[in-house]
Design a protein around this motif. Sequence first.
Motif, mmCIF file in Angstrom:
data_model
loop_
_atom_site.group_PDB
_atom_site.id
_atom_site.type_symbol
_atom_site.label_atom_id
_atom_site.label_comp_id
_atom_site.label_asym_id
_atom_site.label_seq_id
_atom_site.Cartn_x
_atom_site.Cartn_y
_atom_site.Cartn_z
ATOM 1 N N UNK A 68 30.650 33.514 -2.761
ATOM 2 C CA UNK A 68 31.017 34.435 -1.488
ATOM 3 C C UNK A 68 30.019 35.496 -1.412
ATOM 4 N N UNK A 69 28.737 35.572 -2.031
ATOM 5 C CA UNK A 69 28.003 36.566 -2.028
ATOM 6 C C UNK A 69 26.582 36.194 -0.812
ATOM 7 N N UNK B 209 31.716 37.238 1.668
ATOM 8 C CA UNK B 209 32.717 36.417 2.758
ATOM 9 C C UNK B 209 33.877 35.467 1.538
ATOM 10 N N UNK B 210 34.799 35.031 2.382
ATOM 11 C CA UNK B 210 35.694 34.061 1.815
ATOM 12 C C UNK B 210 35.576 32.837 2.046
ATOM 13 N N UNK B 211 35.418 31.975 0.895
ATOM 14 C CA UNK B 211 35.207 30.592 1.111
ATOM 15 C C UNK B 211 36.000 29.697 0.195
ATOM 16 N N UNK B 212 37.020 29.163 0.756
ATOM 17 C CA UNK B 212 37.998 28.298 -0.278
ATOM 18 C C UNK B 212 37.710 26.991 -0.688
ATOM 19 N N UNK C 210 28.537 25.187 -0.132
ATOM 20 C CA UNK C 210 27.885 25.391 0.941
ATOM 21 C C UNK C 210 26.389 24.783 1.111
ATOM 22 N N UNK C 211 25.821 24.638 1.960
ATOM 23 C CA UNK C 211 24.272 24.011 2.037
ATOM 24 C C UNK C 211 23.398 25.076 2.170
ATOM 25 N N UNK C 212 24.058 25.940 3.010
ATOM 26 C CA UNK C 212 22.683 27.161 3.115
ATOM 27 C C UNK C 212 23.577 28.364 3.652
#
Length: 202
Positions: free
Chosen positions: A64-65, A18-21, A26-28
């Motif tokens: 992003x995995x 996923x794309x996370x910019x 991220x916590x979880x």
Amino acid sequence: PFRFSALTRSCVVIPCTFQYEEDIPLTRGIWSKKTGGIVFHNGQSNVIDHFKGRTKILGDLNEGNCSLEIDDIKPFDNGPFCFHAEKGHDKYRFNNSCVFIVMKSPEKPVMTPVPAEVDAGSTITVSCSVAHTCPSHPPVFSWSVPDLSSEISHTLTSPGIWETKSTITFMVAAGDGVRSLTCTAIFWRDKQQAGTVKLNVK
């Protein structure tokens, strides 16, 4: 939703990116059944009993995995399974984040062709390959002849599908006639499939 194949009792890896910019980690990451019930969560106590101890995220969420491994697949572990991430109290959902799993029989090994005729005492190299879904516990191979040398290779052939190949060199035993050369692939948790070629020894 995407569909992935799995062999019951073995394991399956569901590829997920996923794309996370954003800069804040991220916590979880959470996988859940679309019908309800958590399949993977950092806190095991949140996971429904049916999946406890059988799931893990293989990748790094902050890269992003979100790939998920489910071990000891049951016949009714079909899904759909959906992924979302959390940062504090914020939830992040992504497009195309739900998958189905389709159960199938063990793949039959594919063997490379051997010469039409072989001489007793000569050495032959032959390969046997099989597709599978469980890279953490790939199939092991058993051959019907003692080998002089052997090597194993693992290749990702398409998302969620790997190929393991066993290549051996062996000496053809004395005696004329047609003989069978068999390669048996033994999958994680013991399901098996065999492939056979005929050797015409002169």
